[in-house]
Design an enzyme around this catalytic site. Structure first.
Site, PDB file in Angstrom:
ATOM      1  N   HIS A 216       0.878  -1.175   0.000  1.00 38.10           N
ATOM      2  CA  HIS A 216       0.000   0.000   0.000  1.00 38.10           C
ATOM      3  C   HIS A 216       0.911   1.219   0.000  1.00 38.10           C
ATOM      4  CE1 HIS A 216      -3.267   2.611   2.101  1.00 38.10           C
ATOM      5  NE2 HIS A 216      -3.141   2.885   0.821  1.00 38.10           N
ATOM      6  N   ASP A 217       0.766   2.086  -0.978  1.00 37.38           N
ATOM      7  CA  ASP A 217       1.717   3.188  -1.138  1.00 37.38           C
ATOM      8  C   ASP A 217       1.825   4.049   0.118  1.00 37.38           C
ATOM      9  OD1 ASP A 217      -0.795   4.343  -1.455  1.00 37.38           O
ATOM     10  OD2 ASP A 217      -0.423   5.082  -3.484  1.00 37.38           O
ATOM     11  N   THR A 218       0.732   4.188   0.862  1.00 40.20           N
ATOM     12  CA  THR A 218       0.816   4.971   2.098  1.00 40.20           C
ATOM     13  C   THR A 218       1.643   4.254   3.151  1.00 40.20           C
ATOM     14  OG1 THR A 218      -1.369   5.901   1.627  1.00 40.20           O
ATOM     15  CG2 THR A 218      -0.512   6.201   3.852  1.00 40.20           C
ATOM     16  N   THR A 239      -2.979  13.004  -4.064  1.00 44.17           N
ATOM     17  CA  THR A 239      -4.401  12.990  -4.397  1.00 44.17           C
ATOM     18  C   THR A 239      -5.237  12.904  -3.125  1.00 44.17           C
ATOM     19  OG1 THR A 239      -3.932  11.949  -6.522  1.00 44.17           O
ATOM     20  CG2 THR A 239      -6.180  11.782  -5.697  1.00 44.17           C
ATOM     21  N   ASN A 276      -8.560   9.425   6.418  1.00 44.64           N
ATOM     22  CA  ASN A 276      -8.462   9.757   5.002  1.00 44.64           C
ATOM     23  C   ASN A 276      -9.145  11.092   4.736  1.00 44.64           C
ATOM     24  OD1 ASN A 276      -7.580   7.362   2.962  1.00 44.64           O
ATOM     25  ND2 ASN A 276      -8.407   6.518   4.857  1.00 44.64           N
ATOM     26  N   GLY A 386       3.745  14.037  -2.624  1.00 42.19           N
ATOM     27  CA  GLY A 386       3.767  15.129  -3.607  1.00 42.19           C
ATOM     28  C   GLY A 386       3.441  16.484  -3.045  1.00 42.19           C
TER      29      GLY A 386
END
Length: 471
Positions: A216-218, A239, A276, A386
């Site tokens: 999971h990228d997080t 995002t 989130n 980002g």
């Protein structure tokens, strides 16, 4: 991305970038997963030579395989409307309170649990023999080996964060066959080697091991937070904004459920206790809308004008599900301002300032709530991803949270991916704290102190209270 890891050094280099364009067909929004896989192959070719590879991606989405291991159609995008109403349907079988007590997962309408509920009765699910989450699917195509990596599995709403395993009680209540999932594997576990056909396609010389990273990228991004101590909050920006704390055990209280916090799993037995938040998606969709209307905006100019705009004039709830779908974001922001009694922004700079102020406030509320619910205090906030390139957002977050903000690294997911591989192969040693000390000494970081230049502490407090009472 390629990483080079040596004594006290971690270097990252971008070798290939490719588009990710979802495709709508037959009224359903899909991922073009074959194009993504081709991008992975092209990237491996550009990266040659490599000693190890690892795959991370977004969460919750999956591909279904038939009895021969073939993909049964392109995976459905989590922003597709097929999960509308599924939470209510699932709650008829297991209450939200019971579901949270078992999984500790924040209610999000697109969680894998609800996607599978939406797929019930479809020919694809009926024919499926196995389910692979997106990074596991790509890894399978590279190696021929199937597995379910734990950090991504923890986003399905089918995993118990206490046992760090699937919850039979939830699966039975939701009528989901856990046999669809291959065995769980941990970050750092071997995930096979590149297949001969992959070596031929990419020009690599084998054997090339593939390592199960925090897929999971997080989870990868949090692993790369360059914190000096454990007293930190993190905000993984892009995002989405994922804001919270790293814990050693989950928080499963009903108060935590009502505050919409999630307990996702991380490396070394950790729990990512977070909320989130819609993130820079709000600004991205504004930019897309203006461009489609023939009013394209230069981002650098827009952010400069936003910095000069009046602070905290218009704020919205950045977690409102009305902002989830693609479409006319400025219109939805204007509607939200009217509903909550705030002035509607008058120009693009006003909309940008509204988005960034609102994100900073959402960061503040998440950090405050996480500390209270977990009985854990922090001294600093780390922003990774980002969003570290958005200096205004970082400064507003420092002002809103009244804490110093350390920004960096931007490519945190890739760095977390690389360091888990390096540790699995013995290039890095120690626990995640040791890894973070290496990253802190190797990376350029920038610190933002609370300034008061973009609103006084009293103005931020009033705006935060406004959101609490209106949401």
């Amino acid at each position: 991305m390629t990483g080079h890891v040596g004594p006290g050094t971690v270097e990252l280099r971008e070798v290939h970038r490719f588009p990710n364009r979802p495709v709508r067909t037959g009224g359903t929004l899909h991922w073009d997963v074959l194009a993504l896989y081709q991008g992975v192959l092209d990237g491996l070719r550009a990266a040659s030579p490599v000693d190890s590879a690892g795959v991370d991606s977004w969460a919750v989405d999956y591909g279904l395989l038939d009895a021969h291991g073939a993909l049964l159609g392109n995976p459905v995008h989590y922003r597709d409307a097929r999960t509308d109403g599924m939470a209510a349907r699932v709650s008829e079988r297991i209450t939200p309170e019971e579901l949270y007590a078992h999984t500790g997962l924040q209610h999000l309408p697109f969680n894998t649990l609800y996607q599978l509920a939406a797929a019930r009765g479809t020919p694809q699910l009926a024919a499926a023999q196995q389910l692979l989450l997106i990074p596991d699917l790509l890894s399978y195509w590279l190696t021929g080996v199937r597995g379910t990596e734990l950090t991504n599995a923890s986003t399905t709403q089918l995993v118990d964060p206490r046992t760090r395993d699937f919850s039979p009680a939830v699966a039975e209540a939701a009528d989901i066959e856990l046999s669809l999932f291959p065995p769980l594997r941990q970050p750092g576990d071997p995930a096979g080697e590149l297949l001969p056909e992959v070596l031929e396609e990419t020009g690599l010389t084998g054997p090339v091991p593939v390592t199960a990273v925090a897929s999971h990228d997080t989870a990868s991004a949090v692993a790369a937070v360059p914190a000096a101590t454990g007293r930190f909050a993190y905000i993984a920006t892009g995002t989405w904004s994922l804001a919270g704390l790293e814990l050693t055990s989950p928080v499963l209280s009903d108060e935590s459920r009502q505050a919409n916090f999630t307990n996702e799993l991380g490396v070394d037995g950790t729990v990512r206790y977070l909320r989130n938040i819609m993130g820079l998606w709000l600004l991205q969709e504004c930019l897309r809308t203006w461009e489609s209307q023939g009013r394209p905006q230069d981002l650098e100019t827009l952010l400069r004008d936003a910095a000069a705009a009046p602070p905290l004039r218009s704020v919205i709830d950045a977690g409102d599900p009305r902002f989830l779908a693609p479409g006319d974001m400025p219109r939805r922001i204007a509607d939200a301002c009217r509903r909550t009694g705030r002035p509607v922004p008058e120009d693009p700079a006003g909309y940008a300032r509204c988005v960034l102020d609102s994100l900073a406030l959402a960061h503040r509320l998440a950090v405050e709530d996480a500390q209270r619910l977990a009985a854990r205090e922090v001294d600093a906030v780390h922003v990774v991803g980002g969003g570290v390139h958005n200096a205004l957002l970082c400064q507003l977050t420092a002002d809103a949270c009244r804490l110093p903000v350390t920004a960096g690294p931007a490519e945190a997911s890739a760095l977390g991916n690389v360091v888990v591989q390096a540790r699995a192969h013995g290039t890095l040693r120690g626990d995640i704290g040791d890894v973070r000390r290496v990253l802190r000494g190797a990376l350029p970081l920038r610190t933002y102190e609370p300034s008061g230049d973009h609103g006084s502490p009293q103005e931020w407090a009033r705006a935060a209270q406004h959101l609490r009472t209106r949401t």
